[in-house]
Motif scaffolding. Structure first.
Motif, PDB file in Angstrom:
ATOM      1  N   HIS A  66       1.036  -1.239  -0.234  1.00 45.59           N
ATOM      2  CA  HIS A  66      -0.349  -0.137  -0.164  1.00 45.59           C
ATOM      3  C   HIS A  66       1.139   1.460   0.075  1.00 45.59           C
ATOM      4  N   PRO A  67       0.395   2.463  -1.104  1.00 41.96           N
ATOM      5  CA  PRO A  67       1.450   2.741  -0.780  1.00 41.96           C
ATOM      6  C   PRO A  67       1.883   4.111   0.699  1.00 41.96           C
ATOM      7  N   GLU A  68       0.601   4.456   1.390  1.00 39.65           N
ATOM      8  CA  GLU A  68       0.300   4.651   2.004  1.00 39.65           C
ATOM      9  C   GLU A  68       0.179   4.552   3.442  1.00 39.65           C
ATOM     10  N   GLN A  69      -0.860   3.261   3.265  1.00 38.83           N
ATOM     11  CA  GLN A  69      -0.494   2.523   4.441  1.00 38.83           C
ATOM     12  C   GLN A  69       0.435   1.198   5.179  1.00 38.83           C
ATOM     13  N   ARG A  70       1.188   1.617   4.686  1.00 41.12           N
ATOM     14  CA  ARG A  70       2.229   0.716   5.040  1.00 41.12           C
ATOM     15  C   ARG A  70       2.723   0.854   5.787  1.00 41.12           C
ATOM     16  N   LEU A  71       4.052   0.317   6.415  1.00 40.98           N
ATOM     17  CA  LEU A  71       4.662   0.135   7.346  1.00 40.98           C
ATOM     18  C   LEU A  71       5.918   0.748   7.337  1.00 40.98           C
ATOM     19  N   PRO A  72       6.663   2.063   8.248  1.00 39.03           N
ATOM     20  CA  PRO A  72       7.889   2.709   7.931  1.00 39.03           C
ATOM     21  C   PRO A  72       9.199   2.055   7.691  1.00 39.03           C
ATOM     22  N   GLY A  73       9.732   0.926   7.228  1.00 39.32           N
ATOM     23  CA  GLY A  73      10.962   0.888   7.619  1.00 39.32           C
ATOM     24  C   GLY A  73      10.830  -0.333   5.857  1.00 39.32           C
ATOM     25  N   THR A  74       9.555  -0.818   5.595  1.00 35.73           N
ATOM     26  CA  THR A  74       9.658  -1.790   4.584  1.00 35.73           C
ATOM     27  C   THR A  74       9.608  -1.375   3.314  1.00 35.73           C
ATOM     28  N   LEU A  75      10.012  -1.843   2.467  1.00 30.57           N
ATOM     29  CA  LEU A  75       9.948  -1.800   1.109  1.00 30.57           C
ATOM     30  C   LEU A  75      10.326  -2.573   0.524  1.00 30.57           C
ATOM     31  N   ASN A  76       9.058  -3.435  -0.682  1.00 34.88           N
ATOM     32  CA  ASN A  76       8.809  -4.542  -0.556  1.00 34.88           C
ATOM     33  C   ASN A  76       9.158  -4.320  -2.961  1.00 34.88           C
ATOM     34  N   ILE A  77      10.473  -4.878  -3.701  1.00 37.38           N
ATOM     35  CA  ILE A  77      10.100  -4.470  -5.017  1.00 37.38           C
ATOM     36  C   ILE A  77      10.130  -5.410  -5.963  1.00 37.38           C
ATOM     37  N   SER A  78       9.089  -5.653  -7.028  1.00 37.65           N
ATOM     38  CA  SER A  78       9.415  -6.584  -8.150  1.00 37.65           C
ATOM     39  C   SER A  78      10.317  -6.140  -9.077  1.00 37.65           C
TER      40      SER A  78
END
Ligand SMILES: Cc1ncc(COP(=O)(O)O)c(C=O)c1O
Length: 405
Positions: A287-299
């Protein structure tokens, strides 16, 4: 070689202050808190103090905290313990398709033992639909189990709204808050949660210690039998050093919460921006806004995720594929699959999870190495050779636009 650790959703280092507080309880203060003599008495108090610290982190009362051997045990106790306690009243559980295996596999175990389970789908941002949740509730529903935040994508679920629905229908609500604790402000009463799982090693305490919040008066069946410890809900001599460590880690998390969350969000945004500016054809999952501060998941299109991880590892960078097993399409992330991530991107996903010890300089280093590694892997990629100029944008299309609510 400099080592950079960007896998804090997997585990975190034990904080120095936590370690220092634990040490005396291995040697000088080694007593068993159940013993009546001096050695037991002197540690009983510290167990109670730690219980109060855990309770304070989540807005609970001390006597609502049960120490466990970690997050998986807490989830098992909450789900199986509820099913056994409530089986006379119904046999239906509702959860989501993107829970951690500690919840998913426990629900599947319940399925094999006479319960019915609804696994709610998620949209392309990893979000559930609250109307769908409400429609899934029937006269037989005894438990809703939904995580606070997802470990792979960081997507944060609307826990207070779920709590409101659960209480309106008189259904018990369990929340796996293993990834949310210490990163988001949690209040079990405001959120209407009946059971809440946390785990020490995600917040600077050691592995093998955790806690389950059990709302006062709630009936729950234990599954570790023996002694009378933990209100009869979890037998076994207390892990006193671990408990002390968890208490200190909860206190530190509570006092640093707002500051740490801001710092982590800024670092995560810097990482996301750096990567998306320097590397083409990447998709941010979650989610672009509702997301944990430190997490980035990318493909990363045209790159195999496991190869990418190995190359980063060779440069001293620790990241994760996000799911425990990612080899072969069968083992691809169940979370990304449930979000509808395209098949060719499922195996090309990577999770960075930042922690309080990471720095902007590390982020910049990771962006530089990442861009370089991706360029080299793509130069060798048969996937890219097959790619004959179709709209590249297809691959950047991020799961953000659609709102199924
Ligand atoms: C969301 C979530 N739940 C449960 C667990 C399991 O916790 P533990 O490792 O303490 O058993 C994890 C660990 O990765 C998790 O991320």
């Amino acid at each position: 070689m400099k080592r950079i650790y960007f896998d804090n959703n997997a585990t975190t280092p034990v904080e120095e202050e936590v370690m220092a507080a634990m040490l005396p309880f291995f040697t000088d203060n080694f007593g068993n808190p159940s013993s009546l003599h001096w050695a037991g008495r002197e540690v009983k108090q510290v167990v109670d103090d730690a219980r109060a610290e855990v309770a304070a982190l989540i807005g609970a009362r001390s006597d609502e905290i049960v120490f466990t051997g970690g997050g998986s045990e807490g989830d098992n106790l909450a789900i199986i313990g509820s099913c056994e306690a409530l089986r006379a009243g119904g046999r239906h559980i509702i959860t989501t398709a993107v829970e951690h295996p500690a919840v998913l596999d426990t629900c599947r175990w319940c399925e094999k033992n006479g319960f019915r389970v609804t696994f709610l789908p998620v949209d392309r941002r990893g979000m559930i639909n609250l109307r769908q949740l409400e429609r899934a509730i029937d006269h037989d529903t005894i438990l809703i189990s939904v995580m606070w935040a997802n470990n792979e994508t960081g997507t944060i679920f609307p826990i207070a709204e779920i709590g409101e629905i659960a209480s309106r229908y008189g259904v018990r609500f369990h929340c796996d808050a293993v990834q949310a604790a210490g990163k988001l402000a949690l209040d079990v009463n405001a959120a209407g949660v009946d059971l809440l799982t946390i785990s020490g090693h995600k917040i600077g305490a050691p592995k093998g210690i955790g806690a389950l919040y059990v709302r006062r008066g709630l009936e729950l069946c234990p599954h570790i039998h023996g002694g009378h410890q933990e209100y009869g809900l979890r037998a076994g001599t207390h892990n006193v050093p671990g408990i002390v460590g968890l208490g200190v880690a909860c206190r530190l998390a509570r006092t640093r919460l707002a500051e740490d969350a801001d710092t982590l969000a800024a670092l995560r945004d810097r990482l996301q921006q750096g990567i998306t500016q320097r590397v083409e054809h990447v998709q941010v999952n979650g989610h672009p806004e509702q997301r944990l501060p430190g997490t980035l998941n990318i493909s990363v299109a045209f790159v195999e995720g496991e190869g990418l991880l190995l190359h980063l590892d060779m440069h001293g960078i620790a990241a994760s594929s996000g799911s425990a097993c990612s080899s072969g399409s069968e083992g691809a992330s169940h979370v990304l699959r449930a979000m509808g991530v395209k098949d060719d991107l499922l195996q090309s996903s990577i999770r960075f999870s930042l922690g309080r010890h990471n720095t902007a300089a590390e982020v910049d280093e990771v962006v530089a190495v990442f861009a370089d590694v991706v360029a080299r892997l793509r130069a060798m990629s048969p996937m890219l050779m097959d790619f004959n100029g179709i709209e590249c944008d297809t691959y950047v299309e991020c799961a953000i636009e659609e709102d199924h609510h």
